[in-house]
Design a protein around this motif. Structure first.
Motif, short mmCIF file in Angstrom:
data_model
loop_
_atom_site.label_atom_id
_atom_site.label_comp_id
_atom_site.label_asym_id
_atom_site.label_seq_id
_atom_site.Cartn_x
_atom_site.Cartn_y
_atom_site.Cartn_z
N ASN A 96 45.78 46.95 43.45
CA ASN A 96 45.24 47.73 44.57
C ASN A 96 45.29 46.95 45.88
O ASN A 96 45.72 47.47 46.91
N ASN A 97 44.83 45.70 45.86
CA ASN A 97 44.87 44.91 47.10
C ASN A 97 46.31 44.65 47.53
O ASN A 97 46.64 44.78 48.71
N ASP A 169 53.80 40.05 39.66
CA ASP A 169 52.80 40.86 38.93
C ASP A 169 53.25 40.98 37.48
O ASP A 169 54.46 41.08 37.21
N SER A 206 55.64 37.49 36.00
CA SER A 206 54.58 36.49 36.15
C SER A 206 54.18 35.87 34.82
O SER A 206 54.64 36.28 33.76
N VAL A 207 53.27 34.90 34.96
CA VAL A 207 52.74 34.21 33.78
C VAL A 207 51.60 35.04 33.22
O VAL A 207 50.69 35.42 33.97
N ARG A 220 49.44 46.89 30.86
CA ARG A 220 50.16 46.71 32.13
C ARG A 220 51.23 45.63 32.04
O ARG A 220 52.13 45.57 32.86
N ALA A 259 45.27 38.62 41.87
CA ALA A 259 45.44 39.22 40.54
C ALA A 259 44.07 39.38 39.90
O ALA A 259 43.04 39.01 40.48
N ASN A 369 41.10 49.38 38.78
CA ASN A 369 41.53 48.49 37.70
C ASN A 369 40.74 47.19 37.70
O ASN A 369 40.50 46.58 36.65
N ASP A 370 40.30 46.76 38.90
CA ASP A 370 39.44 45.57 38.99
C ASP A 370 38.16 45.82 38.18
O ASP A 370 37.73 44.97 37.39
P1 NAD Z 1 43.90 45.24 40.55
O1 NAD Z 1 43.49 45.20 39.13
O2 NAD Z 1 44.23 46.54 41.17
O3 NAD Z 1 45.16 44.28 40.78
C1 NAD Z 1 45.34 43.09 40.11
C2 NAD Z 1 46.80 42.95 39.75
O4 NAD Z 1 46.98 41.69 39.14
C3 NAD Z 1 47.29 43.98 38.75
O5 NAD Z 1 48.41 44.65 39.28
C4 NAD Z 1 47.65 43.16 37.51
O6 NAD Z 1 48.76 43.69 36.84
C5 NAD Z 1 47.96 41.82 38.14
N1 NAD Z 1 47.85 40.63 37.28
C6 NAD Z 1 46.91 40.31 36.35
N2 NAD Z 1 47.16 39.09 35.83
C7 NAD Z 1 48.26 38.62 36.47
C8 NAD Z 1 48.99 37.43 36.39
N3 NAD Z 1 48.67 36.47 35.52
N4 NAD Z 1 50.05 37.27 37.20
C9 NAD Z 1 50.41 38.24 38.08
N5 NAD Z 1 49.76 39.40 38.19
C10 NAD Z 1 48.69 39.59 37.40
O7 NAD Z 1 42.73 44.50 41.34
P2 NAD Z 1 42.42 44.49 42.92
O8 NAD Z 1 41.44 45.56 43.21
O9 NAD Z 1 43.69 44.44 43.67
O10 NAD Z 1 41.65 43.11 43.04
C11 NAD Z 1 42.38 41.92 42.86
C12 NAD Z 1 41.46 40.72 42.68
O11 NAD Z 1 40.70 40.56 43.86
C13 NAD Z 1 40.47 40.87 41.53
O12 NAD Z 1 40.35 39.65 40.86
C14 NAD Z 1 39.18 41.20 42.23
O13 NAD Z 1 38.04 40.81 41.49
C15 NAD Z 1 39.34 40.40 43.49
N6 NAD Z 1 38.49 40.92 44.55
C16 NAD Z 1 38.66 42.17 45.04
C17 NAD Z 1 37.81 42.66 46.02
C18 NAD Z 1 37.96 44.01 46.62
O14 NAD Z 1 37.11 44.42 47.40
N7 NAD Z 1 39.02 44.74 46.35
C19 NAD Z 1 36.78 41.86 46.49
C20 NAD Z 1 36.63 40.59 45.98
C21 NAD Z 1 37.50 40.13 45.02
#
Ligand code: NAD
Length: 552
Positions: A96-97, A169, A206-207, A220, A259, A369-370
């Motif tokens: 998402n981010n 990813d 990715s790893v 995923r 991630a 998904n987070d």
């Molecule tokens: P998300 O689940 O939508 O995206 C995470 C992505 O990481 C997924 O596409 C997943 O396939 C990928 N992924 C997982 N393990 C991986 C790896 N080893 N290598 C490469 N890719 C990998 O989550 P998001 O909403 O985008 O948030 C991302 C991170 O940011 C999370 O850890 C979340 O806790 C942190 N975060 C988000 C917010 C927010 O407001 N959105 C705030 C603070 C922290």
């Protein structure tokens, strides 16, 4: 709904609405317009050099008596003027981010405007502290009126539109499709930006070590680097960074973990406690080396900065040791987007008002998904830890309201002392998607035994709050790699210390130099950043003394 290929713009990179509105002020380009005329500041084509006096005070306490000696230390800062051509490589680019960041940069770059039920909307960088907030730089002669400039104009900084985007990813879904999967952006924006997203292709493989993220993420993981040899994985990632840099002719790549949240790594003596042990643990594929730690090591060895946007302890002591050894740059942990940001202001407001919070109870539910990943116990634990230390320094600073810890035989504190009860709950509710709801109750003791209860309900569009933070962290990190200092003119210039604690404003659990205190107060974090940026152009800190308004 199937796209209408003839009239929707879905298949053409040129938006029908592109350029209808002038560029938003937060996305506008301005020449660097600040010149400080002072014997303390000098300019060459290459550098801005500034003399700064770092004023403090040394305090000793004996028998209840405070003895204070003012101190002053001369520092010279030298900032390279030209921002580097910078790439941003995100781990988790397809999430998402990651997708929101790419799509909104592309929307800004092409000035794509879109229709919402409220009318025509234009892209902007609202929510970016650097691009959308200002700093008081001084007063106008004669009128005494305050003059404010955008924070991003104080020193030359990379424009977010210019960031070259890439990353990895474990999900190989192409970026345009991944953006629709995220369900963050209005459809009319998403459909117009999709052809631009398509050009980004799919994230790099990715790893994936399943033990570190929730089991519910397994479906995923269709885009993973083969094998389980961690040394080979490290070399693979280093080669990816190197190739990205060469192909795009970049001077700098910021490697950014956005991630999934991982579980905490155990800190094991001999495994991840020193740089050498960690490098050896990677060679022997030790099970406690997490993917995020591997990426951090890869970035440091490639001479590129690494920022951790998630809560896990990527920066095991061995990573910090390695960063120090290579004079590399690291920053983290966990983006401070919603509830914690508010808490770092609100708890401080209460304590500084002389009110005593007795309990802070925080509930969240979210459906992206987070949230799905955080519904697993070990990953939730990482988030709980990063969210819970935020009031510690405010409480420690006020021993009138909170009892200090008991003292042991050698004068050492036992435990944390009195503290408000503080709980954090996170639940996964798929229906609300990316629109996280945060509910906080602050229950406080007030005058003469009274009680005050304040409830806050905060609806956060998670990725729309997080994306500008990723941009600020990336842009600031690039800037901080261009700043050098020396304390004595006879010395060579040094880079800043490896742990970039000046990034704290955007981070929930700021990483600081080992042995130094964490500042959680949002106001103090911002003040530190403003003071630093001003120091680099030879201006004193933002004193609110405003003497001219207080004297005849
Ligand atoms: P998300 O689940 O939508 O995206 C995470 C992505 O990481 C997924 O596409 C997943 O396939 C990928 N992924 C997982 N393990 C991986 C790896 N080893 N290598 C490469 N890719 C990998 O989550 P998001 O909403 O985008 O948030 C991302 C991170 O940011 C999370 O850890 C979340 O806790 C942190 N975060 C988000 C917010 C927010 O407001 N959105 C705030 C603070 C922290």
């Amino acid at each position: 709904m199937a796209p209408n290929n003839t009239s929707s713009g879905y298949n053409t990179p040129d938006s029908s609405l592109e350029g209808v509105l002038p560029v938003h002020p937060t996305a506008a380009r301005r020449p660097h317009a600040i010149t400080v005329q002072s014997e303390n500041t000098s300019y060459t084509d290459e550098y801005i050099t500034a003399q700064y006096q770092n004023r403090g005070a040394e305090v000793t306490v004996s028998n209840g008596q405070y003895n204070i000696v003012p101190t002053v230390q001369n520092v010279e800062f030298r900032t390279k003027r030209a921002p580097a051509k910078t790439g941003l490589m995100m781990i988790g680019m397809g999430g998402n981010n990651g997708t929101t960041l790419c799509a909104t940069i592309l929307a800004n770059r092409h000035n794509i405007v879109w229709h919402t039920k409220n009318g025509v909307q234009q892209p902007n960088y609202i929510g970016s502290m650097l691009r959308a907030s200002t700093v008081r730089i001084g007063t106008e002669p004669g009128t005494g009126r305050e003059v404010h400039v955008p924070v991003s104009d104080v020193l030359p900084m990379v424009h977010p539109n210019d960031l070259v985007l890439g990353g990895w990813d474990i999900s190989g879904m192409p970026m345009d499709k991944a953006m629709f999967r995220a369900k963050v952006l209005d459809y009319d924006l998403a459909r117009q930006v999709a052809p631009h997203m398509e050009l980004l292709g799919s994230p790099l493989p990715s790893v994936y070590y399943p033990d570190f993220i929730a089991a519910n993420q397994e479906a995923r993981a269709d885009n993973v680097i083969a094998g389980d040899d961690k040394q080979a994985h490290l070399e693979h990632i280093r080669a990816d960074i190197c190739k990205f840099k060469q192909e795009n002719e970049l001077d700098r790549v910021v490697v950014f973990w956005t991630a999934n949240t991982e579980r905490y790594s155990d800190i094991i003596p001999g495994v991840n406690d020193t740089a050498d042990n960690l490098l050896n643990a990677i060679k022997t594929s030790h099970s406690e080396v997490s993917p995020s730690t591997l990426f951090a090591v890869a970035a440091i060895l490639e001479g590129e900065p690494f920022v951790n946007g998630a809560p896990q302890n990527t920066f095991v002591p061995g990573v910090i040791d390695l960063a120090e050894r290579h004079k590399g740059f690291i920053g983290g942990d966990d983006l401070k987007s919603g509830q914690t940001k508010l808490k770092s202001v609100f708890a401080e407001f209460l304590v500084n008002a002389g009110i005593k919070p007795l309990s802070i109870a925080s509930y969240n539910h979210l459906g992206n998904n987070d949230g799905h990943n955080l519904s697993a116990e070990r990953q939730f634990k990482s988030k709980e830890i990063s969210k819970s230390s935020v009031v510690d320094d405010m409480v420690n600073a006020n021993r009138l309201l909170y009892k200090a810890p008991e003292v042991g035989p050698k004068g050492e504190p036992i435990g944390k002392g009195e503290h408000p009860d503080h709980i954090v709950v996170i639940k996964y509710v798929p229906a609300v998607g990316d629109s996280k709801r945060a509910i906080d109750e602050y229950y406080s003791e007030i005058f003469c035994g009274g009680r005050s209860t304040i409830n806050i309900f905060n609806e956060c569009e998670d990725s729309l709050l997080a994306t500008p933070l990723i941009l600020d962290l990336t842009i600031l990190t690039e800037l901080l790699t261009r700043v050098q200092y020396r304390k004595d003119k006879a010395n060579e210039y040094s880079p800043l210390y490896s742990v970039l604690s000046l990034l704290s404003y955007m981070l929930k659990a700021p990483l600081v130099k080992p042995g130094t205190e964490v500042v959680n107060s949002l106001n103090r974090q911002r003040n530190a950043l403003e003071t630093f940026l001003k120091a680099c152009i030879g201006l004193e800190g933002n004193s609110d003394l405003l003497l001219e308004t207080r004297v005849w």
